[in-house]
Design a protein around this motif. Structure first.
Motif, PDB file in Angstrom:
ATOM      1  N   VAL A   1      36.450 -14.374  13.717  1.00 20.07           N
ATOM      2  CA  VAL A   1      36.659 -12.967  14.068  1.00 20.07           C
ATOM      3  C   VAL A   1      36.651 -12.080  12.825  1.00 20.07           C
ATOM      4  O   VAL A   1      36.412 -10.872  12.917  1.00 20.07           O
ATOM      5  CB  VAL A   1      37.975 -12.768  14.859  1.00 20.07           C
ATOM      6  CG1 VAL A   1      37.885 -13.437  16.214  1.00 20.07           C
ATOM      7  CG2 VAL A   1      39.173 -13.295  14.085  1.00 20.07           C
ATOM      8  N   VAL A   2      36.930 -12.669  11.670  1.00 18.40           N
ATOM      9  CA  VAL A   2      36.810 -11.972  10.380  1.00 18.40           C
ATOM     10  C   VAL A   2      36.242 -12.966   9.371  1.00 18.40           C
ATOM     11  O   VAL A   2      36.148 -14.161   9.642  1.00 18.40           O
ATOM     12  CB  VAL A   2      38.169 -11.426   9.873  1.00 18.40           C
ATOM     13  CG1 VAL A   2      38.737 -10.399  10.843  1.00 18.40           C
ATOM     14  CG2 VAL A   2      39.165 -12.571   9.668  1.00 18.40           C
ATOM     15  N   ASN A   3      35.840 -12.437   8.211  1.00 16.15           N
ATOM     16  CA  ASN A   3      35.248 -13.280   7.169  1.00 16.15           C
ATOM     17  C   ASN A   3      34.119 -14.136   7.740  1.00 16.15           C
ATOM     18  O   ASN A   3      34.062 -15.358   7.548  1.00 16.15           O
ATOM     19  CB  ASN A   3      36.322 -14.160   6.516  1.00 16.15           C
ATOM     20  CG  ASN A   3      37.413 -13.337   5.855  1.00 16.15           C
ATOM     21  OD1 ASN A   3      37.130 -12.357   5.156  1.00 16.15           O
ATOM     22  ND2 ASN A   3      38.658 -13.707   6.084  1.00 16.15           N
ATOM     23  N   ILE A   4      33.210 -13.464   8.434  1.00 20.26           N
ATOM     24  CA  ILE A   4      32.122 -14.141   9.140  1.00 20.26           C
ATOM     25  C   ILE A   4      31.088 -14.642   8.134  1.00 20.26           C
ATOM     26  O   ILE A   4      30.535 -13.866   7.352  1.00 20.26           O
ATOM     27  CB  ILE A   4      31.484 -13.188  10.165  1.00 20.26           C
ATOM     28  CG1 ILE A   4      32.524 -12.789  11.220  1.00 20.26           C
ATOM     29  CG2 ILE A   4      30.277 -13.828  10.831  1.00 20.26           C
ATOM     30  CD1 ILE A   4      32.061 -11.699  12.169  1.00 20.26           C
ATOM     31  N   THR A   5      30.811 -15.945   8.170  1.00 18.60           N
ATOM     32  CA  THR A   5      29.884 -16.544   7.205  1.00 18.60           C
ATOM     33  C   THR A   5      28.481 -16.720   7.763  1.00 18.60           C
ATOM     34  O   THR A   5      27.504 -16.721   7.006  1.00 18.60           O
ATOM     35  CB  THR A   5      30.410 -17.913   6.748  1.00 18.60           C
ATOM     36  OG1 THR A   5      30.629 -18.747   7.899  1.00 18.60           O
ATOM     37  CG2 THR A   5      31.723 -17.758   5.982  1.00 18.60           C
ATOM     38  N   ASN A   6      28.356 -16.875   9.089  1.00 22.48           N
ATOM     39  CA  ASN A   6      27.044 -17.045   9.726  1.00 22.48           C
ATOM     40  C   ASN A   6      26.982 -16.121  10.944  1.00 22.48           C
ATOM     41  O   ASN A   6      27.269 -16.553  12.072  1.00 22.48           O
ATOM     42  CB  ASN A   6      26.819 -18.499  10.134  1.00 22.48           C
ATOM     43  CG  ASN A   6      25.384 -18.772  10.568  1.00 22.48           C
ATOM     44  OD1 ASN A   6      24.701 -17.888  11.093  1.00 22.48           O
ATOM     45  ND2 ASN A   6      24.923 -19.998  10.356  1.00 22.48           N
ATOM     46  N   PRO A   7      26.618 -14.857  10.747  1.00 23.67           N
ATOM     47  CA  PRO A   7      26.689 -13.870  11.834  1.00 23.67           C
ATOM     48  C   PRO A   7      25.872 -14.251  13.060  1.00 23.67           C
ATOM     49  O   PRO A   7      26.362 -14.100  14.195  1.00 23.67           O
ATOM     50  CB  PRO A   7      26.151 -12.593  11.174  1.00 23.67           C
ATOM     51  CG  PRO A   7      26.353 -12.789   9.715  1.00 23.67           C
ATOM     52  CD  PRO A   7      26.187 -14.250   9.477  1.00 23.67           C
ATOM     53  N   LEU A   8      24.641 -14.721  12.884  1.00 24.32           N
ATOM     54  CA  LEU A   8      23.798 -15.025  14.034  1.00 24.32           C
ATOM     55  C   LEU A   8      24.374 -16.166  14.856  1.00 24.32           C
ATOM     56  O   LEU A   8      24.459 -16.083  16.089  1.00 24.32           O
ATOM     57  CB  LEU A   8      22.381 -15.367  13.572  1.00 24.32           C
ATOM     58  CG  LEU A   8      21.381 -15.711  14.697  1.00 24.32           C
ATOM     59  CD1 LEU A   8      21.261 -14.545  15.676  1.00 24.32           C
ATOM     60  CD2 LEU A   8      20.020 -16.074  14.107  1.00 24.32           C
ATOM     61  N   ASP A   9      24.791 -17.232  14.201  1.00 20.36           N
ATOM     62  CA  ASP A   9      25.384 -18.366  14.917  1.00 20.36           C
ATOM     63  C   ASP A   9      26.667 -17.942  15.612  1.00 20.36           C
ATOM     64  O   ASP A   9      26.938 -18.347  16.761  1.00 20.36           O
ATOM     65  CB  ASP A   9      25.658 -19.502  13.934  1.00 20.36           C
ATOM     66  CG  ASP A   9      26.333 -20.690  14.603  1.00 20.36           C
ATOM     67  OD1 ASP A   9      25.676 -21.363  15.416  1.00 20.36           O
ATOM     68  OD2 ASP A   9      27.524 -20.938  14.319  1.00 20.36           O
ATOM     69  N   ASN A  10      27.469 -17.147  14.930  1.00 23.40           N
ATOM     70  CA  ASN A  10      28.726 -16.674  15.520  1.00 23.40           C
ATOM     71  C   ASN A  10      28.474 -15.862  16.782  1.00 23.40           C
ATOM     72  O   ASN A  10      29.166 -16.026  17.798  1.00 23.40           O
ATOM     73  CB  ASN A  10      29.482 -15.832  14.490  1.00 23.40           C
ATOM     74  CG  ASN A  10      30.972 -15.746  14.756  1.00 23.40           C
ATOM     75  OD1 ASN A  10      31.633 -16.744  15.009  1.00 23.40           O
ATOM     76  ND2 ASN A  10      31.504 -14.537  14.690  1.00 23.40           N
ATOM     77  N   LEU A  11      27.458 -14.992  16.744  1.00 22.99           N
ATOM     78  CA  LEU A  11      27.129 -14.170  17.907  1.00 22.99           C
ATOM     79  C   LEU A  11      26.600 -15.027  19.055  1.00 22.99           C
ATOM     80  O   LEU A  11      26.982 -14.818  20.217  1.00 22.99           O
ATOM     81  CB  LEU A  11      26.095 -13.109  17.528  1.00 22.99           C
ATOM     82  CG  LEU A  11      25.556 -12.250  18.675  1.00 22.99           C
ATOM     83  CD1 LEU A  11      26.689 -11.482  19.355  1.00 22.99           C
ATOM     84  CD2 LEU A  11      24.492 -11.287  18.171  1.00 22.99           C
ATOM     85  N   ILE A  12      25.739 -15.984  18.761  1.00 22.67           N
ATOM     86  CA  ILE A  12      25.190 -16.836  19.811  1.00 22.67           C
ATOM     87  C   ILE A  12      26.310 -17.594  20.521  1.00 22.67           C
ATOM     88  O   ILE A  12      26.346 -17.675  21.765  1.00 22.67           O
ATOM     89  CB  ILE A  12      24.159 -17.818  19.215  1.00 22.67           C
ATOM     90  CG1 ILE A  12      22.908 -17.062  18.780  1.00 22.67           C
ATOM     91  CG2 ILE A  12      23.794 -18.907  20.227  1.00 22.67           C
ATOM     92  CD1 ILE A  12      21.911 -17.914  18.014  1.00 22.67           C
TER      93      ILE A  12
END
Length: 311
Positions: A191-202
């Protein structure tokens, strides 16, 4: 008869839009002086002045541009040929910049837009009136412009603007993010300190779709939306749901999450964190029971939780 009338109205509307588009193209070629160029920081600008200029300049601030996508200078909403045609043919001058960067570009947008005003004064002349306007993130830029440079503007029109400011906006988003991650994703998302935005969104979208498929999941999604006072109406051309049509309201909130909110909170947040060199928001001390009690959607949440057999 009614079907024929509706079809006729549709054809008339479509023809009108087509004519406006064609007229707008012709206007760009004759009757309007168009000036383009590049600012010192690399941002591009666009100025359009009709031959019958009435002395009023509209400075347009565009919305959020996803990093890695095209970022042209805009002086009116993206693809809004009808508004552009109306304003230029009515004698209004239009101007705007691309901003030097994409993403949450507030830092670059304000000086770039003021630089456009300075250029307009040099290249065209001093406007009698200057109006700031913009959509979405550009609404926030519009508000910032009149706060930081009130002497340069006579009026402002922030549309769909992020007018609570960056801190409040992202703190509110974090409330929904945190609730979704806790109640639905089982803590499996960043939810914070996102390291892999695309994977997190998927992964977030997968959890979202699964939750929407069950009454219990839909109730919890309603709670997630309620913490940000999420609207229960998504498509403006559709009828507004009745105040107690909680099923339709929740479906619309799902569409908001799927199409607008989740890309920002589970992916685009990373761009903001890179700018801030860390997480700029917090939920320390937030009482979510109080947040729900204050929400405009609290009755919807209670009703859907009861229908789903949840406490």
């Amino acid at each position: 008869m009614r079907r024929m009338t509706e079809r006729t109205l549709f054809l008339l509307a479509a023809t009108t839009v087509l004519l406006l588009a064609v007229s707008g193209t012709a206007l760009a070629q004759a009757g309007v002086n168009t000036m383009t160029g590049t600012l010192a920081d690399g941002a591009t600008y666009l100025l359009e002045v009709p031959v019958n200029w009435n002395g009023t300049l509209f400075l347009y601030s565009h919305g959020y541009v996803i990093p890695g996508t095209p970022n042209p200078a805009r002086d009116v909403g993206n693809g809004d040929l009808a508004t552009r045609f109306f304003m230029l043919s009515s004698g209004y001058a239009l101007a705007g910049s691309s901003y030097a960067t994409t993403g949450w570009a507030i830092h670059e947008a304000i000086p770039d837009q003021i630089a456009v005003l300075d250029l307009f004064k040099q290249m065209v002349g001093e406007p009698k009136r200057t109006v700031a306007w913009g959509h979405s993130l550009g609404g926030m830029v519009t508000a910032a412009l009149i706060q930081t440079h009130p002497e340069r503007f006579d009026a402002a029109l922030p549309m769909c603007g992020v007018l609570s400011g960056g801190v409040a906006t992202w703190n509110t988003a974090l409330d929904s993010e945190f609730a979704f991650n806790t109640l639905i994703a089982g803590g499996g998302l960043q939810v914070v300190n996102i390291t892999n935005p695309l994977d997190n969104l998927i992964r977030a979208e997968n959890f979202l779709n699964i939750a929407q498929s069950t009454p219990q999941g839909r109730a919890r999604l309603a709670l997630v939306s309620a913490l940000a006072d999420g609207p229960g109406w998504f498509v403006p051309t559709s009828p507004e749901p009745a105040p107690t049509d909680y099923t339709t309201q929740e479906m619309n909130q799902f569409l908001w999450d799927q199409n607008i909110d989740f890309p920002f909170v589970f992916a685009f947040r990373a761009e903001l964190e890179a700018r801030a060199q860390g997480n700029p928001s917090w939920n320390t001390g937030v009482n979510y029971r109080v947040q729900l009690a204050h929400s405009i959607n609290r009755n919807e949440v209670h009703a859907l939780y009861e229908q789903a057999g949840l406490s």
